[in-house]
Enzyme design. Structure first.
Site, PDB file in Angstrom:
ATOM      1  N   HIS A 222     -10.745   2.953 -23.928  1.00  0.00           N
ATOM      2  CA  HIS A 222     -11.640   2.501 -22.861  1.00  0.00           C
ATOM      3  C   HIS A 222     -10.988   1.424 -22.001  1.00  0.00           C
ATOM      4  O   HIS A 222     -11.004   1.506 -20.767  1.00  0.00           O
ATOM      5  CB  HIS A 222     -12.941   1.984 -23.465  1.00  0.00           C
TER       6      HIS A 222
ATOM      7  N   SER B  53     -13.148   9.522 -22.280  1.00  0.00           N
ATOM      8  CA  SER B  53     -13.707   8.199 -22.026  1.00  0.00           C
ATOM      9  C   SER B  53     -12.735   7.281 -21.301  1.00  0.00           C
ATOM     10  O   SER B  53     -13.142   6.477 -20.450  1.00  0.00           O
ATOM     11  CB  SER B  53     -14.143   7.551 -23.343  1.00  0.00           C
TER      12      SER B  53
END
Length: 297
Positions: free
Chosen positions: A245, A199
């Site tokens: 992230h 991610s």
């Protein structure tokens, strides 16, 4: 006394070396053979035969076209790096299914204790976890297989376009450093927590897609919408590492700015220096945090 004139000697009419039945007086400027109009190929001076043209083309190295950012593109349009990254992630997931130990040995953790009492993590010298974790994904829990499915879909959707415009090595550097940036931010903020997943690298692609899209005047609305949705999920759903992230997003966007807005006169220098400087910065941050977690006695 009468004299008789002797007959003029017969002369043969030249014919094409490939078509003996066709008369011609044009010679190939390279091999000097006669060639008919069908066999003529325009040259810098005169004409050449098809065989000399083909031989000349074999000795000429074709220049690779430049991309919209002014960088030399790949010799093939196949997104080799994107497909390779997807393949590595899939193989790693299959390894996870065979053994939970594969996850515990390679997941990102700054400093933690296994059930058997062993202390593991980046602070214990296992720096490889900063990289290997970006190829792992959850095999159970609240996300299950959707974790790897979404990340691989995003990589498949964004990767080929970015790889084409950046070139292979820039794309690979951006992807790897974005994933590393996510791991480093987690290490700095919450070293006792663990995480897996691509991610961070995917968020780096989100940021790069936005920056390069703006630079080239493309439509960035869809990527902004996708990014906003994922940021909302990041901060509203339990079990998601926001550090991974955000770290990946910041690093990916920063490298994209360097790649997209480098001055033409120094483009190659900036494109090489930007990943090197970014890697050096992340390495320094890791070393500082490691020294903090492992004070000398």
């Amino acid at each position: 006394m009468s004299t008789e004139s002797s007959p003029a000697p017969e002369t043969s009419v030249p014919t094409c070396y490939r078509h003996p039945g066709r008369e011609t007086y044009v010679r190939c400027t390279r091999c000097d053979r006669y060639i008919c109009p069908e066999c003529m190929r325009d040259a810098a001076v005169g004409h050449q035969c098809v065989e000399c043209v083909a031989e000349g083309n074999r000795g000429v190295r074709r220049a690779r076209p430049h991309t919209a950012l002014g960088v030399r593109g790949a010799s093939s349009s196949v997104p080799v790096v994107t497909y390779s990254l997807i393949g590595v992630c899939v193989l790693a997931y299959l390894a996870e299914l065979s053994s939970w130990r594969f996850i515990t040995d390679f997941m990102m953790v700054g400093q933690g204790v296994l059930p058997n009492g062993k202390i593991v993590g980046v602070a214990e010298g296992e720096w490889y976890r900063l990289f290997t974790s970006m190829f792992l994904h959850q095999r159970g829990g609240s996300f299950g297989i959707t974790h790897i499915l979404f990340n691989m879909w995003a990589l498949w959707a964004l990767g080929p376009a970015l790889e084409q415009v950046l070139g292979r090595w820039r794309f690979l550097a951006l992807y790897g450093l974005a994933g590393l940036g996510g791991s480093v931010l987690l290490y700095l903020v919450d070293p006792g927590n663990s995480a897996v997943g691509a991610s961070g690298a995917i968020f780096g692609l989100f940021g790069a897609f936005f920056v390069i899209g703006r630079k080239l005047g493309g439509q960035v609305g869809p990527i902004v919408f996708l990014l906003v949705i994922n940021l909302v999920l990041t901060f509203s759903v339990d079990g998601i590492s926001w550090e991974g992230h955000i770290g990946g997003l910041v690093v990916g966007a920063a490298l994209a700015v360097a790649f997209a807005y480098a001055p033409a006169a120094r483009r190659r220098l900036v494109h090489i220096a930007a990943p090197v400087v970014m890697f050096g910065l992340l390495a320094v941050l890791v070393m500082v945090k490691t020294a903090e977690l492992s004070p000398s006695i």
